[in-house]
Structures are given as structure tokens and as C-alpha cells.
Design a protein around this motif. Structure first.
Motif, PDB file in Angstrom:
ATOM      1  N   PRO A  53       0.780  -1.118  -0.113  1.00 26.25           N
ATOM      2  CA  PRO A  53      -0.024   0.067  -0.007  1.00 26.25           C
ATOM      3  C   PRO A  53       0.927   1.452  -0.222  1.00 26.25           C
ATOM      4  O   PRO A  53       1.469   1.492   0.670  1.00 26.25           O
ATOM      5  N   VAL A  54      -0.086   2.197  -0.888  1.00 26.76           N
ATOM      6  CA  VAL A  54       1.578   4.081  -0.933  1.00 26.76           C
ATOM      7  C   VAL A  54       0.237   4.606  -0.650  1.00 26.76           C
ATOM      8  O   VAL A  54      -0.750   4.252  -1.516  1.00 26.76           O
ATOM      9  N   LEU A  55       0.902   6.006  -1.359  1.00 23.25           N
ATOM     10  CA  LEU A  55       0.535   6.826  -1.505  1.00 23.25           C
ATOM     11  C   LEU A  55      -0.641   6.900  -3.136  1.00 23.25           C
ATOM     12  O   LEU A  55      -0.013   6.807  -4.073  1.00 23.25           O
ATOM     13  N   PHE A  56      -1.627   7.379  -2.384  1.00 21.05           N
ATOM     14  CA  PHE A  56      -2.711   7.637  -3.414  1.00 21.05           C
ATOM     15  C   PHE A  56      -3.049   6.397  -4.519  1.00 21.05           C
ATOM     16  O   PHE A  56      -3.397   6.343  -5.644  1.00 21.05           O
ATOM     17  N   GLY A  57      -2.942   5.362  -3.578  1.00 22.78           N
ATOM     18  CA  GLY A  57      -2.869   3.987  -4.028  1.00 22.78           C
ATOM     19  C   GLY A  57      -2.407   2.823  -5.251  1.00 22.78           C
ATOM     20  O   GLY A  57      -2.538   3.095  -6.175  1.00 22.78           O
ATOM     21  N   GLU A  58      -1.338   4.551  -5.920  1.00 23.59           N
ATOM     22  CA  GLU A  58      -0.114   4.240  -7.212  1.00 23.59           C
ATOM     23  C   GLU A  58       0.796   3.223  -6.392  1.00 23.59           C
ATOM     24  O   GLU A  58       1.829   3.433  -5.538  1.00 23.59           O
ATOM     25  N   ILE A 111      -8.967   0.228  -2.543  1.00 22.15           N
ATOM     26  CA  ILE A 111      -9.116   1.184  -1.073  1.00 22.15           C
ATOM     27  C   ILE A 111      -7.617   1.291  -0.462  1.00 22.15           C
ATOM     28  O   ILE A 111      -7.637   0.154   0.397  1.00 22.15           O
ATOM     29  N   SER A 112      -7.086   2.955  -0.398  1.00 19.39           N
ATOM     30  CA  SER A 112      -5.942   2.841   0.821  1.00 19.39           C
ATOM     31  C   SER A 112      -6.259   3.744   1.747  1.00 19.39           C
ATOM     32  O   SER A 112      -6.961   4.905   1.093  1.00 19.39           O
ATOM     33  N   ILE A 113      -5.356   3.065   2.753  1.00 15.89           N
ATOM     34  CA  ILE A 113      -5.626   4.584   3.305  1.00 15.89           C
ATOM     35  C   ILE A 113      -4.026   5.238   3.862  1.00 15.89           C
ATOM     36  O   ILE A 113      -3.385   3.790   4.647  1.00 15.89           O
ATOM     37  N   TYR A 114      -3.626   6.120   4.063  1.00 13.26           N
ATOM     38  CA  TYR A 114      -1.760   6.252   4.140  1.00 13.26           C
ATOM     39  C   TYR A 114      -1.741   7.291   5.556  1.00 13.26           C
ATOM     40  O   TYR A 114      -2.929   7.695   5.298  1.00 13.26           O
ATOM     41  N   ASN A 115      -0.939   7.091   6.067  1.00 17.65           N
ATOM     42  CA  ASN A 115      -1.290   7.298   7.357  1.00 17.65           C
ATOM     43  C   ASN A 115      -2.258   7.332   8.193  1.00 17.65           C
ATOM     44  O   ASN A 115      -2.570   8.186   8.493  1.00 17.65           O
ATOM     45  N   VAL A 130       4.591  16.900   7.375  1.00 18.94           N
ATOM     46  CA  VAL A 130       3.726  17.238   5.720  1.00 18.94           C
ATOM     47  C   VAL A 130       2.981  15.810   6.557  1.00 18.94           C
ATOM     48  O   VAL A 130       3.549  15.439   6.732  1.00 18.94           O
ATOM     49  N   ILE A 131       2.074  15.773   4.665  1.00 22.32           N
ATOM     50  CA  ILE A 131       1.243  14.588   4.641  1.00 22.32           C
ATOM     51  C   ILE A 131       1.140  14.112   5.631  1.00 22.32           C
ATOM     52  O   ILE A 131       0.927  12.847   6.280  1.00 22.32           O
ATOM     53  N   PRO A 132      -0.383  14.417   5.869  1.00 25.27           N
ATOM     54  CA  PRO A 132      -1.182  13.986   7.111  1.00 25.27           C
ATOM     55  C   PRO A 132      -2.583  12.391   6.777  1.00 25.27           C
ATOM     56  O   PRO A 132      -1.370  11.820   5.478  1.00 25.27           O
ATOM     57  N   ILE A 133      -2.981  12.183   7.052  1.00 23.98           N
ATOM     58  CA  ILE A 133      -3.885  10.899   6.480  1.00 23.98           C
ATOM     59  C   ILE A 133      -4.695  11.124   5.318  1.00 23.98           C
ATOM     60  O   ILE A 133      -4.874  12.751   5.468  1.00 23.98           O
ATOM     61  N   ILE A 134      -4.085   9.948   4.289  1.00 24.76           N
ATOM     62  CA  ILE A 134      -4.445  10.016   3.378  1.00 24.76           C
ATOM     63  C   ILE A 134      -5.146   9.251   2.484  1.00 24.76           C
ATOM     64  O   ILE A 134      -4.780   8.097   2.252  1.00 24.76           O
ATOM     65  N   PRO A 135      -6.873   9.397   2.697  1.00 23.37           N
ATOM     66  CA  PRO A 135      -7.733   7.674   1.809  1.00 23.37           C
ATOM     67  C   PRO A 135      -7.532   8.201   0.655  1.00 23.37           C
ATOM     68  O   PRO A 135      -7.777   9.252  -0.122  1.00 23.37           O
ATOM     69  N   SER A 136      -7.478   7.549  -0.016  1.00 18.84           N
ATOM     70  CA  SER A 136      -7.587   7.085  -1.895  1.00 18.84           C
ATOM     71  C   SER A 136      -8.146   6.147  -2.414  1.00 18.84           C
ATOM     72  O   SER A 136      -8.275   4.972  -1.606  1.00 18.84           O
ATOM     73  N   VAL A 137      -8.800   5.891  -3.681  1.00 18.97           N
ATOM     74  CA  VAL A 137      -9.186   5.008  -4.286  1.00 18.97           C
ATOM     75  C   VAL A 137      -9.687   4.723  -5.767  1.00 18.97           C
ATOM     76  O   VAL A 137      -8.989   5.834  -6.202  1.00 18.97           O
ATOM     77  N   SER A 138      -9.108   3.793  -6.506  1.00 25.77           N
ATOM     78  CA  SER A 138      -8.558   3.538  -7.656  1.00 25.77           C
ATOM     79  C   SER A 138      -9.000   2.449  -8.134  1.00 25.77           C
ATOM     80  O   SER A 138      -9.739   1.436  -7.250  1.00 25.77           O
ATOM     81  N   TYR A 139      -9.067   1.643  -9.522  1.00 29.77           N
ATOM     82  CA  TYR A 139     -10.054   1.594 -10.139  1.00 29.77           C
ATOM     83  C   TYR A 139      -9.690   1.222 -11.500  1.00 29.77           C
ATOM     84  O   TYR A 139      -8.915   1.592 -12.474  1.00 29.77           O
ATOM     85  N   THR A 140      -9.219   0.085 -11.382  1.00 27.75           N
ATOM     86  CA  THR A 140      -8.630  -0.492 -13.127  1.00 27.75           C
ATOM     87  C   THR A 140      -9.101  -1.664 -13.770  1.00 27.75           C
ATOM     88  O   THR A 140      -9.491  -2.866 -13.143  1.00 27.75           O
ATOM     89  N   TYR A 141      -8.980  -1.779 -14.583  1.00 26.83           N
ATOM     90  CA  TYR A 141     -10.257  -2.346 -15.394  1.00 26.83           C
ATOM     91  C   TYR A 141      -9.134  -3.113 -16.197  1.00 26.83           C
ATOM     92  O   TYR A 141      -7.870  -2.376 -17.587  1.00 26.83           O
ATOM     93  N   LYS A 142      -8.933  -4.747 -16.495  1.00 25.92           N
ATOM     94  CA  LYS A 142      -8.187  -5.048 -17.443  1.00 25.92           C
ATOM     95  C   LYS A 142      -9.132  -5.606 -18.679  1.00 25.92           C
ATOM     96  O   LYS A 142      -9.883  -6.851 -18.121  1.00 25.92           O
ATOM     97  N   PHE A 143      -8.579  -5.692 -19.630  1.00 25.11           N
ATOM     98  CA  PHE A 143      -9.094  -6.256 -20.986  1.00 25.11           C
ATOM     99  C   PHE A 143      -7.986  -7.264 -21.664  1.00 25.11           C
ATOM    100  O   PHE A 143      -7.453  -6.492 -21.911  1.00 25.11           O
TER     101      PHE A 143
END
Length: 890
Positions: free
Chosen positions: A227-232, A847-851, A877-890
Motif C-alpha cells: 500500500p502506498v500514497l494515493f493507491g499508486e 481502497i487504501s489509507i496512507y498514514n 507534512v502529509i497527514p492521513i490520506i484516503p484514496s480509491v482507484s479502479y483498474t479495468y483489465k481487458f
């Protein structure tokens, strides 16, 4: 100190040579001596003469030597074993000695099984696959192109077992194999949901049985599970979870490995180096995980094929592309999105892989900035802000035949940052103060690989690399008739033209020989500055001399991996470097040695020694690795940096390979390190950049432990580092030794992956690290008033001003890096949810939560003034940062 270590190294080498000579003498001291001078003599006659002189008895079938050619042999007082080796080396005969009896038998012919290990569905080459013969108990691994070569005795049965993490194993049997065989191996993925199969890339064969130390191999699935920042998914931040690797500054994608600086790491794509590897000042690395096939990381026991940096090597291989079907993926995240496409251009012959990633921080922030500016009144300040990054990978791969492959590709990474403010007033008054910063790399490469024989593989690669960092400033204040205007720009550029050739020769299962060379033509533009000033009446323009520094770099290497017997294995090599710049040539001789002693199939001890040299360096003026930090080559005054590292370690894995443990201790000493002199800011502007710098030495040592769980629903690792890191410069800190910026005494990491169900996995990581070192002024010089001799000017602050003000005195620093920041710790959590679609398509929610507990780790100290006394505040710097991303494989 350096002379002392050189003397110790020389003494150890002499002792080793003496031991080898003594061992050799002991081996032959009890053997009878033989003297021969025979021309065109039958072999039977030569054997009879040896029997007469030594008393040994030869046993053989008459048909064995009946048709052997006559031989010429001459020697004086040579041991019997030497005599037999010379006599039989060109004959199809070998011998076994038991006491006074020597049995002659027909020399057994060898055969070579070679080929490529590839993904069955896409024909993508698989790096580091294990090839093992269960009959002879011999094995090997595939190289960066998936090629392998295994030498076995002819006429025997062969039972090959080929395995690779995340794939079904493959078996192939041969009965009494008599000839060389070229064998294409196609492995199938475990199942459709290969992404949720949690299994580590680390195996007992790589951690216990090899001679390498400080080596880690990552695949894209392992990178995605951290797990990393912003789901990247991020390669560099995954490496930061390993022992001995520090992030430098909280949350950023820098790397400081075993006491090194950020520029001491060699980052390579397809064997070619990059200079700038960060986006957003370090929040993301410039490597798109969707384009990556395999990553090799070295922090000690560097193979001789690598050179040019002191601390680590990150060797990245990108995907070749699917040769059978079209596939792709699209990712949508909070701050960026990516697109990956691959497929055949000509089925089973030519493939492509294309990966594009682009941030939309500028698109998300633009409406907010526009709304803010729309609410302002006439004369109020207008905000100017924009940031965006883009990176692109493209690779074209062509299979000429089973032995020949060509490839070409492009990497492009670019960041753009603009910020500042504008204001429009009455009567035509206007003011603006803005800045623009653009940085990035462009790389174009092409190469050709060829299987020259079943034992020899070669690769030739050519590349062009361009790095550029440009900072522009624009200041204007006034009206059309009365104004002050100032424009400035600073640019740092590097152009590299490189040619590389590497060869992999495997004469037997006990020997693997790598050799090759590279040449790089550098063109450095260290300082390109322009400045224009005007005030309506006069104008002044100043421009630097824009010096271009051409340089030539040549490297030659050779290394051999030698399995002496079942217990002892060595990897020895030499890297020779030459660097020419401004009519000055530097040479470096860099020996490499790694050894392994196998105590049992599950336990081994290792030792290594490595010397590395570095010809370019980045000048850092802050604790953040910024693109404005200038890359500089060596010069007449600045010598190449150099490091020597010794390491010892023990490695253990359980019988079922579920758990593995390792401990490594290292000591690294460095010389010709570069840093700014004390108070270099007060030197005249005309001072040459070389005169602002000084060179010194450093040392780093410590212990690293790591425990891994590699099988089951719950996998992961825990690592701990105890280390020391300091520097010493004649012109810094009054010549006294001082701790380095990133002297982090303790570092602890836990990474856990839990496969809850076939379609759900949880990921988590926790990091703890003692704080970095910074230089803080605890005292100030105040300006003495000329009107009141012996009195100080009054400090800011009176009845009309607040009591908290910044001091206007000159800061006084007692010593370099005299303050340690509080410890840094962070918890990250994430969940991956896999949603299978029709036609083997897949949707993945992250879905990830950083810090998680929002600990604002201090990264700097701010100094202020409170009622006549200094006071200090930490900056986080950099407080708690929740993030979500969606990947579609085809």
C-alpha cells in the motif's frame, strides 16, 4: 584510514594466494614424479613407461586405446596427476585413481539443453525461472531474456523441472539423451485470478544457494501488494520497505541505501541509466508499474557488470508485449490515471507494449483556483498554480527466429510546475511574481540479442538519453512608463549517447561466465543561466558562459559464477572504468568477490567484497531531492567518488520453504565524497561552482535482519536495521567527524498481505525510523549600532508589534547536523477487490489509507523569536490520506 584498509585487503589477498599455493603443493607432495620425452609414441607405450617409473597399474579394455593416435609428450619431474591430465586432455579417455590402480574409461560426452522460458499466453520472457534436472541434481536459471543453458552428461536419462513464481511448473523427460537440444519452454499462469495469488518472489534457491548478497527481485504483483500514497503502485516505495533502505524524507520516493546519498543509486531501464526518477518532488517515482516486468535491486555484492554508482543498483526490465492476443488495462485514481496496451503487430513474431500515465492534479485544482480568483476584488491578488506529470513507455519486440530477437523502445517522463501570484491595480498598475519549473528524461533505445551457440548468449544495445531541468522566474511591478522587471532562467542538461555489449557463456553447470563492455559519450551543460533586469530607464542582461563539458566513459567487465563443489560457490569479477573529461583521465579498478558456504540444504554463510566508483554527482542544497539540484561531472579539482564494502551474512529457510530468515552485517568506507563548504552562500556570485565544493570521506556500518513468510494465505516480511553513518571533511565542521543527514540508527518495517478470499486481499505496512539529522542555529549574531557603540540594535518587537517575530541577526551554527528530528513512523492499509468480468476481463478496486493515524512526522525545524529568545517549531507534512482507484483489465 583508507591506507590501512588497503593494506589489510592486500594482506588478505597475499594470505589467500599463499594458502592456494600451499594447498596445491600439499596436493602433489606425495605423488610420484614422472619424466617423459616421447615423440609419436603409441599410448600403450607411454602408459608402460609411466608404470615403470611410478609403479602404478593401469586397468582398461584393450579396445579403448587400440585406435588412439600416437602422441608427443615431454616433461621433467612432474607429478603423476599432472602427467595424466596432459596425456589424456585431447583424447576421448578419462581416469579414476584408487591407490596404486588407475582405471581408464571412455570419456563421457556432454550434451547441452538450452532454450527460452516464456509465458504461454503472451510469449513474454520470464526472468529468473528455475530449471532443474532431477536425475543429475543440476540446475540453472534464465537470464534477462529468458535464456537458459544446462550442460549434462550424454546417454543419461533427463527429467527437467521448470518453475516460476505465479506459474504452473513444467516437466520434460528425455531417455538417454545423446545430442544438444534447443527447448522452448512455455509456462501457464496458475489461474485466471493470478493477481490474487500471494506468493513471494524469494525462494530458497535465490536466498540460500546463490552466492549473491543484498539482492532482491521484485515482480509487478509484489509491487502492487504494497500500500502506498494515493493507491499508486510504486517500485521505489516498495524497495523502501527493505532493511538498509531509507526513504530520506517522510513520504517521498527517494532512496538512501546503506549510508549513501540519493544520487548514489543507479537507476536503469533496459540497461541504460536515468538521472531524474521522481514526480511531484518525490511523492511518486517515474516508473509506471504497469510497464514493468521485473526489477532487480542490489545493495551489496554488486555483480561486475554494474558500475558508476556507490550505493545501489535498480535494474528495470519492461514488458515485451503479448505476441498472441491484444490486452490492456486502464486505471483511474484520485490524482492520476494510466493506460496500458499490448498485443501482436505480426502474430508470434512482433509485439508491442505501450503504457501511459498522466496526473490530473492540474485539472482537479483548476476549478477551485478559478472560483477563488473570481471572488477577488479589484487590486486583490490572483493565484497562479498548475502542476502535471506525464510518463510514457513504448517497446517494440521482434522475434527473427528461435535464436535472434530485436527490440526498440522509448521512455519519456516530464513534470511541469507553475506557481505565483498576479495583481491588477488602479491607473494601469500591475504586478506579478511567477515561476515555472520543468524537468524530465527522454530515452530512446534499441538492441539485438542472439544465441550464438547452446552455451553462448549475447546482447548489443544502443541508446540516447536526455535529461533537462529548467527553472524560470518572472517579476514585474509598475505601469507602462514606470516599472521594474526581472526575468531569470537556470537550466541543467545532460545528453548521453551509449553503446553496450554483454555476453553470457555457460560452459558447464558449474561455471557461468559474463563479460562485456560499454561506452558512453556525455555532454554536460552544468550551468546555463540568463538574467534580465529593467526599470523603465535602464536595462541589464547577464548570461553565463553556458559551458559544455564533453566526457567519455568506458567500462569493461568480466565475472564468473563458479560452483566449486556442493558446499562452496564463488562469484568473482573485475570492472575496469575509464573516464576522460577536459583532457583529464581517471581510471578505476573495481574487484568484486562474493562467496557462499552451504552448511546444509537450508542454511548457508556468505561473504563479499565490492569496490564501486562514481563519476557524476548531484549537488543538493536541501533535504528534498529537487529537480533544481544540479548534476555535475568530475573535474580537475573533483576526483571520482569511491566506496569499498565488505559484508557477512547467514541465510536460512525452512524445509518446506514457507519461512526464510537472513542476517547481514556490512562495513562501507567512502572517499572523495562531495559537499558544499561551510558558509558557501557568502562567497561572491562570480565564484566558480568547483570552488564552492569540497571533498571528504565517510563511513557506514550496521546489521540488517529480515524474516519472511512466503507461502499461505498470509505472507509478508519484517525487517530491522541497526546502522551508523557519518562524514568527515577538512573544510566542513572544522574538520571534525559529524553524523550524516540520514544517520537513522534504527529502522523497522512490517509488510503483510492477507488473502481473505479468492477475490479479496488485505495489505498493510508499518514503518518506524529514527529521525534524520539537520543543522540548527541555536545562537545569533546581532548587528552592532554605529550610533551606540557597545550596544545592539533593538530587536523587532514593541508595543505596536506582536511579541513573536523572526530574528534579524545572523545565524551561528556550532556544528554540522547537530540536531536529530523526532522518530518517523507510519501505518498504511489497503484492500484489493477483484471483480471478474466476461471474456476473461477483470475489474480491480483498490481502497487504501496512507498514514492511518495521521502522525505528522517532523521534516524540518522553523526558528523564531519570542520575547527576546529563540524558539523552535517542527514542520510536518502529509497527514492521513484516503484514496480509491479502479483498474479495468481487458
Amino acid at each position: 584510514m583508507m591506507q590501512f584498509h588497503s593494506k589489510i585487503s592486500l594482506l588478505l589477498l597475499l594470505c589467500l594466494m599463499h594458502f592456494c599455493i600451499e594447498a596445491k603443493g600439499t596436493e602433489h607432495e606425495d605423488e610420484p614424479l614422472v619424466t617423459l620425452d616421447m615423440r609419436q609414441a603409441p599410448v600403450q607405450k607411454v602408459l608402460a613407461e609411466i608404470t615403470r617409473q611410478t609403479g602404478v597399474t593401469f586397468s582398461y579394455e584393450s579396445s579403448l586405446i587400440k585406435h588412439l593416435p600416437a602422441v608427443d609428450i615431454t616433461m621433467t619431474d612432474k607429478p603423476l596427476s599432472y602427467c595424466l591430465r596432459i596425456l589424456l586432455q585431447k583424447l576421448p579417455v578419462e581416469y579414476i585413481q584408487t591407490g596404486k590402480y588407475i582405471i581408464l574409461k571412455k570419456k563421457q560426452k556432454t550434451v547441452v539443453i538450452s532454450g527460452f522460458v516464456r509465458d504461454k499466453a503472451s510469449s513474454e520472457s520470464l526472468i529468473g525461472a528455475s530449471i532443474y534436472d532431477a536425475e543429475s541434481h543440476r540446475g540453472t536459471t534464465s537470464n534477462a531474456d529468458g535464456f537458459f543453458s544446462l550442460t549434462l552428461k550424454a546417454g543419461n536419462n533427463v527429467c527437467l523441472n521448470i518453475s516460476y513464481v505465479g506459474y504452473d511448473s513444467f516437466q520434460q523427460s528425455f531417455t538417454q539423451l545423446e545430442q544438444d537440444t534447443l527447448l522452448p519452454i512455455l509456462l501457464s499462469s496458475h489461474q485466471q485470478l493470478a493477481e490474487v495469488i500471494i506468493t513471494s518472489q524469494y525462494t530458497a534457491s535465490s536466498s540460500v544457494h546463490t552466492s549473491g548478497m543484498g539482492h532482491t527481485r521484485l515482480n509487478k504483483n509484489l509491487i502492487r501488494q504494497t500500500p502506498v500514497l494515493f493507491g499508486e503502485s510504486d517500485i521505489i516505495k516498495t524497495l523502501q520497505t527493505l532493511p538498509g533502505v531509507s526513504a530520506g524524507m517522510a513520504g517521498l520516493a527517494g532512496m538512501h541505501v546503506r549510508g549513501g546519498n540519493g544520487d548514489d543509486n543507479l537507476y536503469m531501464i533496459e540497461g541504460n541509466p536515468l538521472y531524474q526518477i521522481n514526480h511531484v518532488g518525490g511523492l511518486f517515482s517515474a516508473f509506471n508499474a504497469e510497464a514493468v516486468k521485473d526489477v532487480e535491486f542490489f545493495k551489496s555484492a554488486f555483480p561486475a557488470r554494474y558500475g558508476g554508482r556507490l550505493s545501489s543498483v535498480v535494474d528495470i526490465h519492461t514488458k515485451d508485449g503479448n505476441m498472441k492476443e491484444y490486452h490492456g488495462s486502464a486505471m483511474l485514481g484520485l490524482t492520476s490515471g494510466s493506460l496500458n496496451l499490448e498485443g501482436p503487430v505480426v502474430k508470434d513474431r512482433t509485439s508491442f507494449n505501450f503504457a501511459l500515465r498522466r496526473s490530473w492534479i492540474d485539472a482537479l485544482s483548476a476549478p477551485a483556483i478559478a472560483i477563488w480568483n473570481s471572488t477577488r476584488d479589484k487590486g486583490d491578488t490572483e493565484i497562479v498554480a498548475r502542476y502535471a506529470f506525464t510518463d510514457m513507455n513504448f517497446k517494440l519486440n521482434h522475434q527473427f527466429n528461435d535464436r535472434s530477437r530485436g527490440y526498440a523502445g522509448v521512455y519519456w517522463g516530464n513534470d511541469f510546475l507553475k506557481g505565483g501570484e498576479k495583481r491588477d491595480g488602479n491607473n494601469g498598475y500591475e504586478s506579478r511574481n511567477t515561476g515555472k519549473l520543468r524537468w524530465g528524461n527522454i530515452m530512446a533505445f534499441t538492441g539485438w540479442s542472439y544465441v550464438f551457440s547452446n552455451r553462448l548468449f549475447g546482447n548489443v544495445n544502443a541508446a540516447f538519453t536526455h535529461y533537462s531541468s529548467t527553472l524560470k522566474g518572472d517579476y514585474y511591478q509598475g505601469t507602462e512608463t514606470s516599472y521594474v522587471s526581472q526575468e531569470s532562467s537556470t537550466r541543467n542538461r545532460i545528453n548521453d549517447f551509449s553503446l553496450r555489449a554483454s555476453f553470457d557463456f555457460r560452459p558447464s553447470t558449474s561455471h557461468q561466465l559474463r563479460f562485456g563492455a560499454h561506452y558512453i559519450y556525455h555532454r554536460f551543460h552544468p550551468v546555463d543561466e540568463k538574467f534580465h533586469f529593467a526599470n523603465g530607464l535602464t536595462a541589464q542582461t547577464r548570461q553565463s558562459d553556458n559551458t559544455i563539458l564533453p566526457a567519455h566513459e568506458l567500462g569493461i567487465y568480466m565475472e564468473e559464477d563458479w560452483k566449486i563443489n556442493q558446499k562452496i560457490r564463488l562469484n568473482a569479477g573485475i570492472h575496469i572504468g575509464l573516464y576522460t573529461i577536459d583532457c583529464k583521465t581517471y581510471t578505476s579498478l573495481e574487484p568484486r568477490l562474493a562467496s557462499r558456504l552451504l552448511i546444509s540444504p537450508q542454511l548457508s554463510l556468505k561473504a563479499s567484497y565490492t569496490r564501486m566508483s562514481q563519476y557524476v554527482h548531484q549537488l543538493n542544497e536541501s533535504y528534498i531531492n529537487l529537480p533544481t539540484d544540479t548534476w555535475m561531472p568530475v573535474s580537475h579539482k573533483l576526483k571520482p567518488m569511491q566506496s569499498d564494502q565488505i559484508a557477512l551474512g547467514a541465510y536460512y529457510t525452512t524445509y518446506n520453504q514457507t519461512y526464510s530468515f537472513s542476517i547481514e552485517g556490512y562495513y562501507k568506507w567512502m572517499k572523495h565524497l562531495i559537499d558544499y563548504k561551510d558558509n558557501y552562500q557568502f562567497l561572491p556570485p562570480s565564484t566558480h561552482w568547483e570552488d564552492k565544493l569540497t571533498q571528504g570521506k565517510g563511513r557506514s556500518y550496521g546489521i540488517e535482519l529480515i524474516a519472511r513468510k512466503e507461502k499461505g494465505k498470509i505472507t509478508g516480511w519484517a525487517g530491522y536495521t541497526l546502522s551508523w553513518n557519518d562524514r568527515q571533511f577538512t573544510e566542513i565542521n572544522k574538520g571534525r567527524r559529524f553524523p550524516a543527514k540520514f544517520d537513522n540508527r534504527h529502522k523497522f518495517n512490517i509488510v503483510v498481505n492477507w488473502k481473505v478470499r479468492s477475490k479479496v486481499e488485505l495489505t498493510g505496512s508499518w514503518t518506524y525510523m529514527t529521525g534524520n539529522r539537520i543543522t540548527v542555529s541555536f545562537e545569533n549574531y546581532q548587528v552592532i549600532s554605529p550610533q551606540y557603540t557597545g550596544h545592539y540594535l533593538p530587536m523587532p518587537g514593541n508595543s505596536l508589534t506582536p511579541p513573536y517575530m523572526s530574528s534579524n541577526g545572523l545565524d551561528y551554527y556550532t556544528e554540522r547536523n547537530n540536531f536529530q528530528l523526532p522518530a518517523y513512523h507510519r501505518l498504511d492499509l489497503g484492500i484489493n477487490i477483484y471483480r471478474p468480468k466476461k471474456k476473461e476481463r477483470m475489474g480491480i478496486w483498490n481502497i487504501s489509507i496512507y498514514n492511518v493515524y495521521s502522525y505528522m512526522a517532523p521534516v524540518s525545524i522553523r526558528k523564531g523569536w519570542w520575547y527576546g529568545e529563540n524558539c523552535f517549531h517542527t514542520l510536518g507534512v502529509i497527514p492521513i490520506i484516503p484514496s480509491v482507484s479502479y483498474t479495468y483489465k481487458f
